[in-house]
Design an enzyme around this catalytic site. Structure first.
Site, PDB file in Angstrom:
ATOM      1  N   SER A  28       0.829  -1.209   0.000  1.00 56.54           N
ATOM      2  CA  SER A  28       0.000   0.000   0.000  1.00 56.54           C
ATOM      3  C   SER A  28       0.862   1.258   0.000  1.00 56.54           C
ATOM      4  O   SER A  28       0.343   2.367   0.007  1.00 56.54           O
ATOM      5  CB  SER A  28      -0.915   0.010   1.233  1.00 56.54           C
ATOM      6  OG  SER A  28      -0.164  -0.162   2.423  1.00 56.54           O
ATOM      7  N   ASN A 115      -2.119  -2.659  13.195  1.00 59.61           N
ATOM      8  CA  ASN A 115      -3.574  -2.501  13.127  1.00 59.61           C
ATOM      9  C   ASN A 115      -4.051  -1.245  13.855  1.00 59.61           C
ATOM     10  O   ASN A 115      -4.868  -0.478  13.331  1.00 59.61           O
ATOM     11  CB  ASN A 115      -4.273  -3.746  13.682  1.00 59.61           C
ATOM     12  CG  ASN A 115      -3.976  -4.979  12.845  1.00 59.61           C
ATOM     13  OD1 ASN A 115      -3.424  -4.859  11.750  1.00 59.61           O
ATOM     14  ND2 ASN A 115      -4.327  -6.145  13.344  1.00 59.61           N
ATOM     15  N   THR A 160     -40.014  26.554  -9.909  1.00 57.73           N
ATOM     16  CA  THR A 160     -40.287  25.179  -9.493  1.00 57.73           C
ATOM     17  C   THR A 160     -40.474  24.421 -10.800  1.00 57.73           C
ATOM     18  O   THR A 160     -40.982  24.988 -11.775  1.00 57.73           O
ATOM     19  CB  THR A 160     -41.559  25.056  -8.622  1.00 57.73           C
ATOM     20  OG1 THR A 160     -42.663  25.569  -9.370  1.00 57.73           O
ATOM     21  CG2 THR A 160     -41.444  25.840  -7.325  1.00 57.73           C
ATOM     22  N   HIS A 161     -40.021  23.192 -10.840  1.00 53.21           N
ATOM     23  CA  HIS A 161     -40.010  22.407 -12.096  1.00 53.21           C
ATOM     24  C   HIS A 161     -39.213  23.122 -13.188  1.00 53.21           C
ATOM     25  O   HIS A 161     -39.469  22.907 -14.377  1.00 53.21           O
ATOM     26  CB  HIS A 161     -41.428  22.123 -12.615  1.00 53.21           C
ATOM     27  CG  HIS A 161     -42.408  21.708 -11.556  1.00 53.21           C
ATOM     28  ND1 HIS A 161     -42.673  20.392 -11.259  1.00 53.21           N
ATOM     29  CD2 HIS A 161     -43.153  22.446 -10.691  1.00 53.21           C
ATOM     30  CE1 HIS A 161     -43.563  20.329 -10.270  1.00 53.21           C
ATOM     31  NE2 HIS A 161     -43.853  21.571  -9.901  1.00 53.21           N
ATOM     32  N   SER A 282     -13.300  27.695 -26.437  1.00 54.98           N
ATOM     33  CA  SER A 282     -13.383  26.521 -27.292  1.00 54.98           C
ATOM     34  C   SER A 282     -12.299  26.635 -28.356  1.00 54.98           C
ATOM     35  O   SER A 282     -12.012  27.724 -28.852  1.00 54.98           O
ATOM     36  CB  SER A 282     -14.766  26.466 -27.948  1.00 54.98           C
ATOM     37  OG  SER A 282     -14.697  25.709 -29.139  1.00 54.98           O
ATOM     38  N   LYS A 288     -17.202  31.116 -27.899  1.00 56.56           N
ATOM     39  CA  LYS A 288     -17.612  30.388 -26.686  1.00 56.56           C
ATOM     40  C   LYS A 288     -16.782  30.694 -25.451  1.00 56.56           C
ATOM     41  O   LYS A 288     -15.584  30.900 -25.505  1.00 56.56           O
ATOM     42  CB  LYS A 288     -17.566  28.875 -26.939  1.00 56.56           C
ATOM     43  CG  LYS A 288     -18.677  28.471 -27.892  1.00 56.56           C
ATOM     44  CD  LYS A 288     -19.059  27.051 -27.751  1.00 56.56           C
ATOM     45  CE  LYS A 288     -19.769  26.756 -26.462  1.00 56.56           C
ATOM     46  NZ  LYS A 288     -20.066  25.329 -26.383  1.00 56.56           N
ATOM     47  N   ASN A 290     -16.829  28.756 -21.875  1.00 56.26           N
ATOM     48  CA  ASN A 290     -17.463  27.588 -21.267  1.00 56.26           C
ATOM     49  C   ASN A 290     -17.312  27.570 -19.743  1.00 56.26           C
ATOM     50  O   ASN A 290     -16.264  27.919 -19.224  1.00 56.26           O
ATOM     51  CB  ASN A 290     -16.857  26.305 -21.843  1.00 56.26           C
ATOM     52  CG  ASN A 290     -17.187  26.135 -23.317  1.00 56.26           C
ATOM     53  OD1 ASN A 290     -18.249  26.558 -23.765  1.00 56.26           O
ATOM     54  ND2 ASN A 290     -16.276  25.555 -24.057  1.00 56.26           N
ATOM     55  N   GLU A 295     -19.010  22.781 -14.513  1.00 58.20           N
ATOM     56  CA  GLU A 295     -19.335  21.423 -14.996  1.00 58.20           C
ATOM     57  C   GLU A 295     -18.547  20.365 -14.231  1.00 58.20           C
ATOM     58  O   GLU A 295     -19.062  19.296 -13.887  1.00 58.20           O
ATOM     59  CB  GLU A 295     -19.027  21.320 -16.493  1.00 58.20           C
ATOM     60  CG  GLU A 295     -19.902  22.208 -17.353  1.00 58.20           C
ATOM     61  CD  GLU A 295     -19.407  22.215 -18.789  1.00 58.20           C
ATOM     62  OE1 GLU A 295     -18.643  23.136 -19.140  1.00 58.20           O
ATOM     63  OE2 GLU A 295     -19.769  21.300 -19.536  1.00 58.20           O
ATOM     64  N   TYR A 322      -9.476  -6.782  12.578  1.00 50.46           N
ATOM     65  CA  TYR A 322      -8.879  -6.254  11.352  1.00 50.46           C
ATOM     66  C   TYR A 322      -8.886  -7.303  10.245  1.00 50.46           C
ATOM     67  O   TYR A 322      -8.656  -8.488  10.479  1.00 50.46           O
ATOM     68  CB  TYR A 322      -7.422  -5.811  11.626  1.00 50.46           C
ATOM     69  CG  TYR A 322      -6.713  -5.309  10.376  1.00 50.46           C
ATOM     70  CD1 TYR A 322      -6.857  -3.983   9.961  1.00 50.46           C
ATOM     71  CD2 TYR A 322      -5.935  -6.165   9.589  1.00 50.46           C
ATOM     72  CE1 TYR A 322      -6.225  -3.528   8.808  1.00 50.46           C
ATOM     73  CE2 TYR A 322      -5.302  -5.703   8.440  1.00 50.46           C
ATOM     74  CZ  TYR A 322      -5.452  -4.392   8.047  1.00 50.46           C
ATOM     75  OH  TYR A 322      -4.840  -3.933   6.915  1.00 50.46           O
ATOM     76  N   GLN A 327      -7.396  -2.207   3.997  1.00 52.96           N
ATOM     77  CA  GLN A 327      -6.361  -1.401   3.330  1.00 52.96           C
ATOM     78  C   GLN A 327      -6.947  -0.659   2.130  1.00 52.96           C
ATOM     79  O   GLN A 327      -6.398   0.339   1.670  1.00 52.96           O
ATOM     80  CB  GLN A 327      -5.211  -2.322   2.893  1.00 52.96           C
ATOM     81  CG  GLN A 327      -4.071  -1.623   2.200  1.00 52.96           C
ATOM     82  CD  GLN A 327      -2.838  -2.509   2.109  1.00 52.96           C
ATOM     83  OE1 GLN A 327      -2.156  -2.739   3.088  1.00 52.96           O
ATOM     84  NE2 GLN A 327      -2.573  -3.048   0.925  1.00 52.96           N
TER      85      GLN A 327
HETATM   86  N1  ARG Z   1      -1.175  -1.355   5.255  1.00 50.02           N
HETATM   87  C1  ARG Z   1      -2.107  -1.886   6.190  1.00 50.02           C
HETATM   88  C2  ARG Z   1      -3.467  -1.185   6.014  1.00 50.02           C
HETATM   89  O1  ARG Z   1      -3.508  -0.208   5.386  1.00 50.02           O
HETATM   90  C3  ARG Z   1      -1.611  -1.685   7.580  1.00 50.02           C
HETATM   91  C4  ARG Z   1      -2.130  -2.670   8.571  1.00 50.02           C
HETATM   92  C5  ARG Z   1      -1.571  -4.019   8.277  1.00 50.02           C
HETATM   93  N2  ARG Z   1      -1.935  -4.947   9.290  1.00 50.02           N
HETATM   94  C6  ARG Z   1      -1.786  -6.263   9.122  1.00 50.02           C
HETATM   95  N3  ARG Z   1      -2.155  -7.025  10.097  1.00 50.02           N
HETATM   96  N4  ARG Z   1      -1.340  -6.771   8.005  1.00 50.02           N
HETATM   97  O2  ARG Z   1      -4.470  -1.659   6.474  1.00 50.02           O
END
Ligand code: ARG
Length: 463
Positions: A28, A115, A160-161, A282, A288, A290, A295, A322, A327
């Protein structure tokens, strides 16, 4: 020790390193490096507490504190080399800390787990975003207030509408959004108050046998108190969902207003001119201009609400405590937060810069028999007709004006009296749009006097 290719953090029982695909799906660090500052703040609080409790020595705690500051500055200056093999921000920081300070780094992870660490980091990050949203919403509300104050008495059609209904004031329309964004602001504050509890020290899921002081780390990190149940602490993500829920509702409000700006800035309406700073041209049509920012703001709800749904789906059905599924919470929240903040800032800029086309607003306000209700009300008040009958008489007058291709005030008194004999010259007073809005003085009504009261009250609140 383990094979050199196995993970140095948890590789004790593993003979070989992970498959490349396993590493790719597991890591991650590509996104959770955004939690670096929060991770280091959490670790500093944890190390100081471990020393205060006599769990690690003061000298180790001091080495950890200094080392973490070094790591933080390396990350801030961009020198830090993030490693996918080290999975996430927690292990990247800890591994680098070990390189910087050596052995004492190994004592930092006493009495905690990734965790509770990730739950803490993520709460701190989301809390910062709630604070940023608070500022962004307040700035937008101030921009709307300035528009409302300038145009408290400008008349425009109320719809309205999307059909002309009754004349309203520009200021009233702006203040409607102030009310909406103020509720978003309330939701931001509610969410912040509810989420501001510390998971740190819940450890993996069951708490720890070390004599840690969770109140101390909670206080150091600005939390109101430690979370009371360790299983809940590591597995709760409703704070992130609530953030996404608040962001979704706010993005929906932004989208509605953006849609109005798109309509209003069109050649058909010409209610407002957006500034060059918030428009684009544009490449093929030279005439134009825009409303791209509007948007894009209108579209942002798609990804923000999408993130809300995505995380809800990730979390549903997860048993305590957990699971690695969690993640998947971060990218959704990061993306939604970035885009919510951007949309708030862009809307504030657009509102601050836009110019109302007052004559066009007034002309549109008068069109479409917008004062027909005023006429019916007048008949009730002045001739004693029951409202249903007055409605019928007014309908006949509208029909007559339609056949003559004119507006209600352009009918002659004689023509009106042919429809209903009790009508007098005084009726013309209520057929003008300015009289119409000025008469709507009920609490929350569109009268300029009421709008100015609301503006004053909100200016007091927003400072
Ligand atoms: N990268 C993990 C997450 O975002 C961190 C926690 C990982 N914990 C574990 N028991 N593998 O959740």
């Amino acid at each position: 020790m383990s094979d050199s290719s196995s993970n140095q953090m948890w590789g004790g029982r593993f003979a070989a390193g992970p498959d490349a695909i396993m590493e790719a799906i597991n890591a991650s660090i590509g996104f959770d490096q955004r939690l670096a500052a929060q991770d280091i703040a959490g670790s500093r609080a944890h190390a100081a507490m471990l020393a205060a409790q006599g769990i690690i020595s003061d000298s180790d705690a001091e080495a950890i504190r200094k080392g973490l500051l070094t790591v933080l500055s390396e990350i801030e200056t961009g020198e830090f080399r993030f490693s996918t093999a080290l999975e996430d921000i927690h292990m990247n920081v800890e591994a680098r800390l070990k390189e910087v300070i050596g052995a004492p780094a190994g004592r930092l992870h006493t009495g905690r787990s990734r965790n509770d660490q990730v739950a803490t980091d993520f709460r701190l990050w989301v809390r910062d975003q709630l604070d940023a949203a608070e500022s962004g919403l307040q700035a937008l509300m101030r921009a709307l207030l300035a528009q409302a104050e300038a145009g408290a008495a400008w008349v425009m059609p109320g719809f309205t509408h999307l059909q002309t209904a009754q004349p309203v004031t520009w200021g009233h329309h702006m203040m409607a959004y102030v009310e909406m964004f103020s509720r978003d602001l309330d939701r931001v504050r509610d969410a912040r108050a509810r989420m501001n509890q510390s998971p740190l020290g819940a450890a993996a899921l069951a708490g720890t046998g070390f004599a840690i002081d969770r109140h101390m780390t909670a206080e150091a990190l600005g939390f109101d108190r430690p979370m009371a149940n360790s299983l809940d602490a590591v597995s709760a993500r409703d704070f992130a969902l609530e953030f996404l829920g608040v962001a979704s509702i706010s993005a929906m409000h932004l989208s509605r207003f953006a849609e109005e700006l798109v309509i209003w800035s069109s050649a058909q309406f010409r209610f407002v001119t957006l500034s060059d700073r918030f428009s684009t041209g544009s490449s093929i049509m030279p005439q134009k201009k825009n409303p791209d920012a509007a948007e894009l703001i209108r579209a942002k709800i798609g990804r923000i609400f999408g993130a809300n749904v995505a995380l809800m789906m990730v979390m549903k059905g997860l048993p305590l405590a957990y699971s690695k599924d969690m993640q998947e919470d971060k990218e959704q929240v990061f993306d939604a937060a970035d885009n919510w903040m951007l949309a708030l800032a862009a809307m504030e800029g657009m509102v601050g810069d836009m110019t109302a086309n007052v004559p066009a607003l007034e002309a549109a306000a008068s069109a479409g028999f917008s004062t027909a209700t005023d006429l019916a009300d007048w008949l009730v008040r002045e001739t004693g007709l029951p409202f249903r009958e007055a409605h019928h008489v007014t309908g006949a007058l509208v029909g007559l004006a339609e056949r003559k291709d004119c507006d209600l005030p352009e009918l002659t008194l004689a023509e009106m009296q042919q429809v209903h004999g009790a009508i007098t010259r005084d009726v013309f007073d209520v057929l003008g749009v300015h009289n119409s809005v000025a008469s709507r003085t009920s609490y929350g009504g569109t009268a300029p006097a009421r709008v100015r009261e609301q503006v004053a009250a909100w200016k007091e609140v927003l400072g």
